[in-house]
Scaffold this motif. Sequence first.
Motif, PDB file in Angstrom:
ATOM      1  N   ASN A  76     -13.200 -65.859   1.760  1.00  0.00           N
ATOM      2  CA  ASN A  76     -11.684 -65.439   1.349  1.00  0.00           C
ATOM      3  C   ASN A  76     -10.247 -66.190   1.400  1.00  0.00           C
ATOM      4  OD1 ASN A  76     -14.373 -65.348  -0.968  1.00  0.00           O
ATOM      5  ND2 ASN A  76     -14.478 -63.546   0.744  1.00  0.00           N
ATOM      6  N   GLY A  77      -9.612 -66.373   2.541  1.00  0.00           N
ATOM      7  CA  GLY A  77      -8.363 -66.537   2.275  1.00  0.00           C
ATOM      8  C   GLY A  77      -7.639 -65.787   2.553  1.00  0.00           C
ATOM      9  N   ALA A  78      -7.749 -64.972   3.228  1.00  0.00           N
ATOM     10  CA  ALA A  78      -7.016 -63.283   3.114  1.00  0.00           C
ATOM     11  C   ALA A  78      -7.342 -62.690   4.442  1.00  0.00           C
ATOM     12  CB  ALA A  78      -8.369 -62.502   1.709  1.00  0.00           C
ATOM     13  N   VAL A  79      -5.941 -62.015   4.786  1.00  0.00           N
ATOM     14  CA  VAL A  79      -6.295 -61.068   5.898  1.00  0.00           C
ATOM     15  C   VAL A  79      -4.996 -59.632   5.176  1.00  0.00           C
ATOM     16  CG1 VAL A  79      -4.505 -60.486   8.056  1.00  0.00           C
ATOM     17  CG2 VAL A  79      -4.853 -63.216   7.291  1.00  0.00           C
ATOM     18  N   TYR A  80      -5.838 -58.145   6.142  1.00  0.00           N
ATOM     19  CA  TYR A  80      -5.396 -57.396   4.891  1.00  0.00           C
ATOM     20  C   TYR A  80      -5.055 -56.399   6.827  1.00  0.00           C
ATOM     21  CZ  TYR A  80      -9.241 -59.178   2.381  1.00  0.00           C
ATOM     22  OH  TYR A  80      -9.899 -59.629   0.846  1.00  0.00           O
ATOM     23  N   LEU A  81      -4.406 -55.347   6.006  1.00  0.00           N
ATOM     24  CA  LEU A  81      -3.890 -54.397   6.468  1.00  0.00           C
ATOM     25  C   LEU A  81      -4.217 -52.717   6.440  1.00  0.00           C
ATOM     26  CD1 LEU A  81      -1.931 -53.503   9.207  1.00  0.00           C
ATOM     27  CD2 LEU A  81      -0.571 -53.340   8.219  1.00  0.00           C
ATOM     28  N   GLN A  82      -4.992 -52.317   7.094  1.00  0.00           N
ATOM     29  CA  GLN A  82      -5.532 -50.570   6.771  1.00  0.00           C
ATOM     30  C   GLN A  82      -4.849 -49.746   6.982  1.00  0.00           C
ATOM     31  OE1 GLN A  82      -7.797 -49.829   4.338  1.00  0.00           O
ATOM     32  NE2 GLN A  82      -6.876 -47.570   4.270  1.00  0.00           N
ATOM     33  N   MET A  83      -3.156 -49.232   6.191  1.00  0.00           N
ATOM     34  CA  MET A  83      -2.839 -48.509   6.694  1.00  0.00           C
ATOM     35  C   MET A  83      -3.542 -46.547   6.722  1.00  0.00           C
ATOM     36  SD  MET A  83       0.262 -50.158   5.159  1.00  0.00           S
ATOM     37  CE  MET A  83       1.742 -48.875   6.192  1.00  0.00           C
ATOM     38  N   ASN A  84      -3.705 -45.684   7.877  1.00  0.00           N
ATOM     39  CA  ASN A  84      -4.492 -45.054   6.998  1.00  0.00           C
ATOM     40  C   ASN A  84      -2.944 -43.863   7.396  1.00  0.00           C
ATOM     41  OD1 ASN A  84      -6.185 -45.418   6.265  1.00  0.00           O
ATOM     42  ND2 ASN A  84      -7.980 -45.442   8.020  1.00  0.00           N
ATOM     43  N   ASN A  85      -3.168 -42.735   7.375  1.00  0.00           N
ATOM     44  CA  ASN A  85      -2.365 -40.778   8.001  1.00  0.00           C
ATOM     45  C   ASN A  85      -0.504 -41.601   7.809  1.00  0.00           C
ATOM     46  OD1 ASN A  85      -1.817 -39.249   9.159  1.00  0.00           O
ATOM     47  ND2 ASN A  85      -1.908 -39.042  11.108  1.00  0.00           N
ATOM     48  N   LEU A  86      -0.276 -41.934   6.587  1.00  0.00           N
ATOM     49  CA  LEU A  86       1.041 -42.900   7.025  1.00  0.00           C
ATOM     50  C   LEU A  86       1.932 -41.653   7.093  1.00  0.00           C
ATOM     51  CD1 LEU A  86       0.651 -45.306   3.351  1.00  0.00           C
ATOM     52  CD2 LEU A  86       1.166 -45.806   5.295  1.00  0.00           C
ATOM     53  N   ARG A  87       2.845 -42.299   6.962  1.00  0.00           N
ATOM     54  CA  ARG A  87       4.076 -41.273   8.103  1.00  0.00           C
ATOM     55  C   ARG A  87       5.175 -41.818   7.714  1.00  0.00           C
ATOM     56  NH1 ARG A  87       3.091 -42.096  14.299  1.00  0.00           N
ATOM     57  NH2 ARG A  87       0.857 -40.817  15.005  1.00  0.00           N
ATOM     58  N   SER A  88       6.399 -40.963   7.486  1.00  0.00           N
ATOM     59  CA  SER A  88       7.452 -41.703   6.453  1.00  0.00           C
ATOM     60  C   SER A  88       8.416 -42.709   7.042  1.00  0.00           C
ATOM     61  CB  SER A  88       9.251 -40.074   6.545  1.00  0.00           C
ATOM     62  OG  SER A  88       8.707 -40.260   7.626  1.00  0.00           O
ATOM     63  N   GLU A  89       8.295 -42.421   8.807  1.00  0.00           N
ATOM     64  CA  GLU A  89       8.219 -44.068   9.125  1.00  0.00           C
ATOM     65  C   GLU A  89       7.894 -45.065   9.257  1.00  0.00           C
ATOM     66  OE1 GLU A  89       7.535 -40.987  10.732  1.00  0.00           O
ATOM     67  OE2 GLU A  89       6.652 -40.940  12.601  1.00  0.00           O
ATOM     68  N   ASP A  90       7.094 -45.156   8.455  1.00  0.00           N
ATOM     69  CA  ASP A  90       5.699 -46.649   8.124  1.00  0.00           C
ATOM     70  C   ASP A  90       6.546 -47.252   6.914  1.00  0.00           C
ATOM     71  OD1 ASP A  90       2.904 -45.082   8.792  1.00  0.00           O
ATOM     72  OD2 ASP A  90       3.855 -46.423   9.900  1.00  0.00           O
ATOM     73  N   THR A  91       7.880 -46.132   6.334  1.00  0.00           N
ATOM     74  CA  THR A  91       8.667 -47.355   5.271  1.00  0.00           C
ATOM     75  C   THR A  91       9.669 -48.428   5.796  1.00  0.00           C
ATOM     76  OG1 THR A  91       8.954 -44.571   3.779  1.00  0.00           O
ATOM     77  CG2 THR A  91      10.364 -46.503   3.327  1.00  0.00           C
ATOM     78  N   ALA A  92       9.052 -49.753   5.114  1.00  0.00           N
ATOM     79  CA  ALA A  92      10.272 -50.951   5.203  1.00  0.00           C
ATOM     80  C   ALA A  92       9.185 -51.960   4.565  1.00  0.00           C
ATOM     81  CB  ALA A  92       8.958 -51.149   6.799  1.00  0.00           C
ATOM     82  N   LEU A  93       9.318 -53.210   4.872  1.00  0.00           N
ATOM     83  CA  LEU A  93       9.146 -54.171   4.161  1.00  0.00           C
ATOM     84  C   LEU A  93       7.637 -54.956   4.446  1.00  0.00           C
ATOM     85  CD1 LEU A  93       9.274 -56.080   2.072  1.00  0.00           C
ATOM     86  CD2 LEU A  93      11.481 -57.412   3.225  1.00  0.00           C
ATOM     87  N   VAL A 115       6.678 -54.218  -0.175  1.00  0.00           N
ATOM     88  CA  VAL A 115       7.670 -52.633   0.113  1.00  0.00           C
ATOM     89  C   VAL A 115       6.304 -51.407   0.293  1.00  0.00           C
ATOM     90  CG1 VAL A 115       9.587 -51.548  -0.576  1.00  0.00           C
ATOM     91  CG2 VAL A 115       9.475 -53.669  -0.664  1.00  0.00           C
ATOM     92  N   VAL A 116       5.867 -51.272   1.119  1.00  0.00           N
ATOM     93  CA  VAL A 116       5.936 -49.578   1.142  1.00  0.00           C
ATOM     94  C   VAL A 116       7.102 -48.407   1.492  1.00  0.00           C
ATOM     95  CG1 VAL A 116       3.994 -48.629   3.096  1.00  0.00           C
ATOM     96  CG2 VAL A 116       3.298 -51.117   2.229  1.00  0.00           C
ATOM     97  N   THR A 117       6.815 -47.677   0.650  1.00  0.00           N
ATOM     98  CA  THR A 117       7.715 -46.702   1.028  1.00  0.00           C
ATOM     99  C   THR A 117       6.509 -44.987   1.122  1.00  0.00           C
ATOM    100  OG1 THR A 117       8.937 -47.420  -0.680  1.00  0.00           O
ATOM    101  CG2 THR A 117       9.263 -44.956  -0.931  1.00  0.00           C
ATOM    102  N   VAL A 118       7.110 -44.751   1.819  1.00  0.00           N
ATOM    103  CA  VAL A 118       6.239 -43.046   2.323  1.00  0.00           C
ATOM    104  C   VAL A 118       7.042 -42.311   1.918  1.00  0.00           C
ATOM    105  CG1 VAL A 118       4.301 -42.021   4.046  1.00  0.00           C
ATOM    106  CG2 VAL A 118       4.547 -44.016   3.590  1.00  0.00           C
ATOM    107  N   SER A 119       6.799 -41.388   0.892  1.00  0.00           N
ATOM    108  CA  SER A 119       7.591 -40.179   0.343  1.00  0.00           C
ATOM    109  C   SER A 119       6.602 -39.167   0.043  1.00  0.00           C
ATOM    110  CB  SER A 119       8.525 -40.772  -0.445  1.00  0.00           C
ATOM    111  OG  SER A 119       9.541 -39.291  -0.824  1.00  0.00           O
TER     112      SER A 119
END
Lengths: 120, 105
Positions: A76-93, A115-119
């Motif tokens: 299906n032409g896709a790549v994924y990133l499952q992000m668990n237990n997010l932290r504020s330091e994961d905030t990024a582009l 953009v991912v913002t963890v807050s």
Amino acid sequence: EVRLVESGGGLEQPGRSLRLSCGASGFNLEDYAMHWVRQVPGKGLEWVAGVSWNSGYKGYGDSVKGRFTISRDNANGAVYLQMNNLRSEDTALYYCAKDIEAGFNALELWGQGTVVTVSP
Amino acid sequence: DIQMTQSPSSLSAAVGDGVTLTCRASQTIHNYLNWYQKKEGKAPKLLIYGASGLHSGVPSRFSGSGSGTNFSLTITSLQPEDSAIYFCQQTYSASTFGQGTRVDI
């Protein structure tokens, strides 16, 4: 046209989860390794994760090991990133990037990022 | 894990000058070393792969050298559009980026 398009970013609370997606078009995804790289504004690049062409090898940066999981769906032409237990330091582009070959080598094609913002 | 250290952290040069950026790995990475150019608001651009291979479409004023633990990126005859941050990356063991070198023209 050869391109990568990321989606799935947004605002999430610490401890919660997000799933990023990367849509690939214009090339045979199954022939190449794929990666996720992030950049905090004003800071450097950080390699987050990579997956070989057939998912036989997956690697992770130290700061995300045990929390993030990379996967791919070549059909299906896709790549994924499952992000668990997010932290504020994961905030990024977060960028999705295509390798020049099936294993880990060099990243020749990049998306525009999501953009991912963890807050709280 | 392999650490990548770039120097200098920043430099300033004039149009037409030549500059050399260095990147050192904490252990041998053979020639699994790449260089990227990053401009504000743009995605990174691959310049050099495999320590010395010039990526398609990259001007020949960019060149890379080195093997083992010590690598360099040389830009000859600097142009205004070369103002950017340059990152090295190892892909010998998983992957790691250096912290970057800012080049101001």
